[in-house]
Design a protein around this motif. Structure first.
Motif, PDB file in Angstrom:
ATOM      1  N   PHE B 268       0.854  -1.190   0.000  1.00 57.07           N
ATOM      2  CA  PHE B 268       0.000   0.000   0.000  1.00 57.07           C
ATOM      3  C   PHE B 268       0.890   1.240   0.000  1.00 57.07           C
ATOM      4  O   PHE B 268       1.676   1.430   0.930  1.00 57.07           O
ATOM      5  CB  PHE B 268      -0.884   0.009   1.247  1.00 57.07           C
ATOM      6  N   ARG B 270       1.264   5.316  -0.060  1.00 50.54           N
ATOM      7  CA  ARG B 270       0.762   6.681   0.090  1.00 50.54           C
ATOM      8  C   ARG B 270       1.728   7.647  -0.589  1.00 50.54           C
ATOM      9  O   ARG B 270       2.869   7.304  -0.855  1.00 50.54           O
ATOM     10  CB  ARG B 270       0.686   7.050   1.574  1.00 50.54           C
TER      11      ARG B 270
ATOM     12  N   LEU C 249      13.844   5.803   3.107  1.00 48.22           N
ATOM     13  CA  LEU C 249      13.649   5.440   4.506  1.00 48.22           C
ATOM     14  C   LEU C 249      13.114   4.024   4.604  1.00 48.22           C
ATOM     15  O   LEU C 249      12.292   3.599   3.802  1.00 48.22           O
ATOM     16  CB  LEU C 249      12.613   6.402   5.109  1.00 48.22           C
TER      17      LEU C 249
ATOM     18  N   SER D 262       8.558   1.355   3.710  1.00 48.20           N
ATOM     19  CA  SER D 262       9.704   1.969   3.036  1.00 48.20           C
ATOM     20  C   SER D 262       9.239   3.234   2.352  1.00 48.20           C
ATOM     21  O   SER D 262       8.069   3.363   1.998  1.00 48.20           O
ATOM     22  CB  SER D 262      10.317   1.005   2.025  1.00 48.20           C
ATOM     23  N   ALA D 263      10.151   4.175   2.210  1.00 45.44           N
ATOM     24  CA  ALA D 263       9.786   5.429   1.558  1.00 45.44           C
ATOM     25  C   ALA D 263      10.846   5.790   0.537  1.00 45.44           C
ATOM     26  O   ALA D 263      12.045   5.639   0.780  1.00 45.44           O
ATOM     27  CB  ALA D 263       9.660   6.545   2.583  1.00 45.44           C
ATOM     28  N   GLY D 264      10.377   6.266  -0.582  1.00 47.48           N
ATOM     29  CA  GLY D 264      11.255   6.750  -1.638  1.00 47.48           C
ATOM     30  C   GLY D 264      10.459   7.742  -2.469  1.00 47.48           C
ATOM     31  O   GLY D 264       9.404   8.221  -2.029  1.00 47.48           O
ATOM     32  N   ALA D 265      10.964   8.030  -3.657  1.00 46.31           N
ATOM     33  CA  ALA D 265      10.309   9.051  -4.482  1.00 46.31           C
ATOM     34  C   ALA D 265       8.862   8.702  -4.790  1.00 46.31           C
ATOM     35  O   ALA D 265       8.026   9.588  -4.991  1.00 46.31           O
ATOM     36  CB  ALA D 265      11.087   9.218  -5.785  1.00 46.31           C
ATOM     37  N   GLU D 266       8.542   7.418  -4.797  1.00 46.91           N
ATOM     38  CA  GLU D 266       7.188   6.991  -5.132  1.00 46.91           C
ATOM     39  C   GLU D 266       6.232   7.124  -3.943  1.00 46.91           C
ATOM     40  O   GLU D 266       5.025   6.983  -4.109  1.00 46.91           O
ATOM     41  CB  GLU D 266       7.197   5.546  -5.638  1.00 46.91           C
ATOM     42  N   GLY D 267       6.760   7.375  -2.757  1.00 51.54           N
ATOM     43  CA  GLY D 267       5.915   7.541  -1.577  1.00 51.54           C
ATOM     44  C   GLY D 267       6.261   6.551  -0.488  1.00 51.54           C
ATOM     45  O   GLY D 267       7.364   5.994  -0.470  1.00 51.54           O
ATOM     46  N   PHE D 268       5.315   6.344   0.404  1.00 54.76           N
ATOM     47  CA  PHE D 268       5.492   5.486   1.581  1.00 54.76           C
ATOM     48  C   PHE D 268       4.731   4.190   1.364  1.00 54.76           C
ATOM     49  O   PHE D 268       3.519   4.203   1.192  1.00 54.76           O
ATOM     50  CB  PHE D 268       4.945   6.185   2.826  1.00 54.76           C
ATOM     51  N   THR D 269       5.452   3.084   1.404  1.00 49.76           N
ATOM     52  CA  THR D 269       4.845   1.795   1.071  1.00 49.76           C
ATOM     53  C   THR D 269       4.835   0.842   2.260  1.00 49.76           C
ATOM     54  O   THR D 269       5.894   0.497   2.792  1.00 49.76           O
ATOM     55  CB  THR D 269       5.593   1.145  -0.112  1.00 49.76           C
TER      56      THR D 269
END
Lengths: 331, 331, 331, 331
Positions: B268, B270, C249, D262-269
């Motif tokens: 998922f 965001r 992150l 995880s977070a990157g340019a595509e967002g928080f997954t």
């Protein structure tokens, strides 16, 4: 250099005030006239926006008025649309077009005859989250769409007097969700089934309306849409959409005032949904005005058309008929 | 009827442009002059805001100017604050007050002598989420505060030329976080310890600065604050604060552009954090201007003062000294 | 067919009970002896697990015992490790190895001499979320790691008597976080800086310890780690790790009992964090036993070694020394 | 001391294996017999659980068998329930009771005649999150319940051969959701309306079934329930329930394997939903066995009864009839 398009605003209530402020702040628009049967409301709004109070005839007769913005009560929409069209004005009209489909069609005929622009105020199409849903669907991010689920709940029930004039939950409230369903499905619903109850406020039931409803739409190709509406919601204005497809899910959640969260023995608490449409759809109201002004400049614009208004009304009428008859309605 | 307060704006760069737009849109303000060494930038900004391009002397000589807004490069702040104060103008100055504490103190002395208002542009104090943190702390929602954790990461490292003039990460970037720490702790830090590295961009290390840092603050009563800064962040402008206390946690998370979430086999997803300060702190810039205009009207206002600017600079200097010396610095 | 490895368990307290139940349920293990100075506790635990109560000598003399599991009080660890090693038993020992680094080193020498397996009970390495963090870091998902932030808070402060024997917050509580830091950084910390206060329970301060602490670690290559510990937390057992790197992150959040959320006028409330280590690390305790049994079978296993125990103790000692001296400690 | 209740298990497939493992690990149960037409499967399962392979007659003739657990194919349920009842055994039967309502009723009559315990394997009632929903509703946390929304999606469509024998989506898959609706509404649905399509796998449509469906239930008092089912879901096993009432919302979200994000340019997954029922309902299967064993001991237990099985089947049949006829079905 930009030409500022002149506007006459009909209706100085809550939605009229939003539009007045957005017109006043917009680089391409000038609000010239405010028309309202409530002279006080009109006067106050006109004063804060640098406009003047007029009656309908005067506003429509002013050649500096390029466009009218209809935010008055539903029962005035048809007459204003027709008069505006005959006066050669572009028209931005709040939903619904009409409570009666024949009346809506007659209005559209007048508009077509006059060759003027008519845009319907389906503000949710301009909400940044729902616009992104739309773009992501179009980009194929969810794959072929199979099921859409729309949850839409007002914070508090309207007063009984409003209910009586409103045309009922489907034409007054769910019409927004029905428009979202058409827009996101990108295919017309072929059948409508509705169930509803007065569970929240007995006065709504006494007025012959429901305050809680569930609708199922099915398109010709078999795609399904669920909608639920409630006229009261303890945690704010509940406005959510889920789009399920072959590749996964896209959804837009409620919007809190801030991201602040507190934690204690009871758990982790985020803020409730924004209180109501003024807050939740503040950006949407600005965006829809932007698009309307683009169209006035002759630029490509994404607007809900008069035909969109008619189609949503057909669906709302079918939902009401389904509720009344107990069976699904084929369109 | 409202008096519109006249402003002269110094600096037509990114932050100057935000302030110009907010001044132009504000009912209580008029932007009269734009001053910038880059004539083109000044001219363009002045044109879009209905102001005129001036030099410093002309702007300060104009009796219609009630306030100056200093958004020019850091090395000009001291001179403009002093000149503005001597001209009897109220002053809104972007951080930092100065890179040098003696200079900052001298400026404050001039301001005190002139008896004018000086507000520092610690914009984060005006962010709706951080304001709510502040109010909730004050209301005791977290109980007695024990530990504050501040995460602050820029999306991309600044150009080497900027780094050279910036005063270093602590005075240029972390100064905001140091101000937040003071504001939320409601107690002055008594010791500062800093560690930092150039892990992101070797050019930053070559310029004698760090791009990654961790700071620990401790107050006299033993409350602790952790701050981490990075000059590059893949998921947007990372701006988060956690406040831990006897009754639990209060925290403000990052702000996405919309609440849209997609789901597929990978999980998922965001949206990332808003890209940078222009987007994340758009409301904060409006709110701080509102407060400054309240103060100009003589109404109670919540502003960061010149003294707040000096205190934050003291902390930033101490952090730099700790980094350089390897030991904690007692204030 | 599987050989069931025979175990003697030292310590029938909370952690001993977890291990006893996991041994009893494991297809490859048999719990044969329970040893505890509290005869009642030993008897009760032995009865429910089909084991017998023994003393140390008898347990170590039993040739059916392949491994000892040391879950008794910290001051007994060294003697049991040495006796177990000399008896040729594999050893699984709860942290810490020792409170004293010379003692720890002497124990490791005995183990090395005996050539037996020694694993340290750094249970968090076996938590499914932290294991996934570890794997994702190793797979490069966050890019080169630059900053790790570890938050670790116990729900309630320990009794003063425990504090007195515990070796202090750094050796008793933060040692887990120090091990996580080493494990996830994949590089040894080169400096340690600690600040701490007794903000929660004055009795802890009276005992010469702190209940709230912040530590900064820096590796030789300049990577940073922040750790914060509190001995009381209103919203459960707060166990979170964030890993920031060049690509983004990775983080592991707290674990609630269920995903149930309620919403009302106060907002949306999720469940608090699981209450304490028994609940949060239930899977971790099973997983670490699995790995230990793999190692007993001669299969490749991921275990925390005696050397890991020594390194974590070095860091904890350095943190204590930093707190006492006020300056960072170089390792 | 506990008596271990002896069990015979019918069916050594996926669900049979779960029950076998849970029986083997339970302190109060002994798995004695495994019966399956597939001798290999039966043999392998019996071996790992210390049971023996038997045929139906032998298993039912064994006086050490106190209870049978029916996890064989749906077409065998009726005969096994009746035979088990006549042999005086307590019965735990996977859903559905039968595909045919007359058959179901006949089975219940035999059970009633024999006076034995019959429990239906509506495992979701035992999921910790849904149990908490149930308790919170009962405690009035959501106020009077008005609308329940159930989302239930399998990860991948079943093979065509399974579809043919399954009784169709409503009896095979949605029956779980229909049971949840009854359980959480605490009032019987009075009308059922269903729409469905084969949008996912044409082979399912060719087999006369649907793979995508939406159902609306309405109770006599006007409460509404929406259910949506899909036979394929890209992000795991989608199992969510929302309960909307006068005081707000209660909802249970999907369960990820861990809380890692995880977070990157595509967002928080965040992680996808657990893959399927084995993972998502692992605790539920253990809990339902616990409850069944409580009932065997004569203790109060929360179980789904044969009557619950019959009611759910009635709803599933009505949904199928509604789909076939195009109109809502009144019960």
């Amino acid at each position: 250099m930009n030409v500022k398009h002149g506007f006459a605003l009909f209706g100085a209530g809550r939605i009229g005030q939003i539009h007045a402020r957005n017109l006043a702040a917009h680089a391409d628009a000038r609000l010239l006239h405010v028309v309202d049967v409530a002279a006080d409301a009109a006067g106050q709004l006109a004063a804060t926006c640098g406009a003047r109070v007029s009656d309908t005839a005067a506003a429509l007769a002013d050649p500096a008025v390029h466009a009218i913005l209809v935010a008055s009560s539903t029962d005035t929409h048809a007459a204003l649309i027709r008069a505006g069209a005959q006066a050669g004005k572009a028209i931005f009209c709040e939903k619904p077009l009409d409570l009666d489909i024949a009346g809506a069609q007659a209005s559209l005929a007048v508009v077509a005859q006059a060759g003027v622009l008519l845009a319907l105020g389906f503000n949710r199409r301009f909400d940044p989250a729902f616009r992104r849903l739309y773009r992501e669907i179009a980009a194929g991010r969810a794959g072929k769409v199979e099921v859409i689920s729309i949850t839409s709940r007002d914070p508090t029930p309207p007063p009984p007097a409003y209910v009586a004039r409103s045309g009922g939950l489907f034409r007054d409230m769910m019409i927004h969700d029905l428009d979202m369903a058409r827009w996101l499905l990108a295919e017309e619903p072929a059948t409508v089934f509705a169930r509803g109850s007065a569970l929240i406020d007995p006065a709504i039931g006494d007025a012959g309306d429901v305050d809680t409803a569930v609708v199922v739409l099915e398109t010709a190709s078999g795609r399904l849409c669920q909608i639920t509406n409630s006229r009261r919601c303890a945690y704010g204005y509940d406005q959510r959409i889920e789009v399920f497809g072959a590749k996964g899910l896209l959804r837009a959640d409620n919007v809190p005032a801030t991201t602040v969260e507190s934690a204690g023995a009871e758990g982790f608490t985020r803020e409730p949904a924004l209180p109501f449409f003024l807050e939740r759809y503040a950006a949407a109201y600005r965006n829809e005005l932007d698009e309307f002004l683009k169209a006035l400049r002759g630029a490509p614009a994404q607007l809900a058309s008069g035909e969109d208004g008619r189609r949503a009304l057909l669906l709302a009428n079918a939902a009401q008929e389904s509720l009344d008859s107990g069976v699904p309605i084929r369109l």
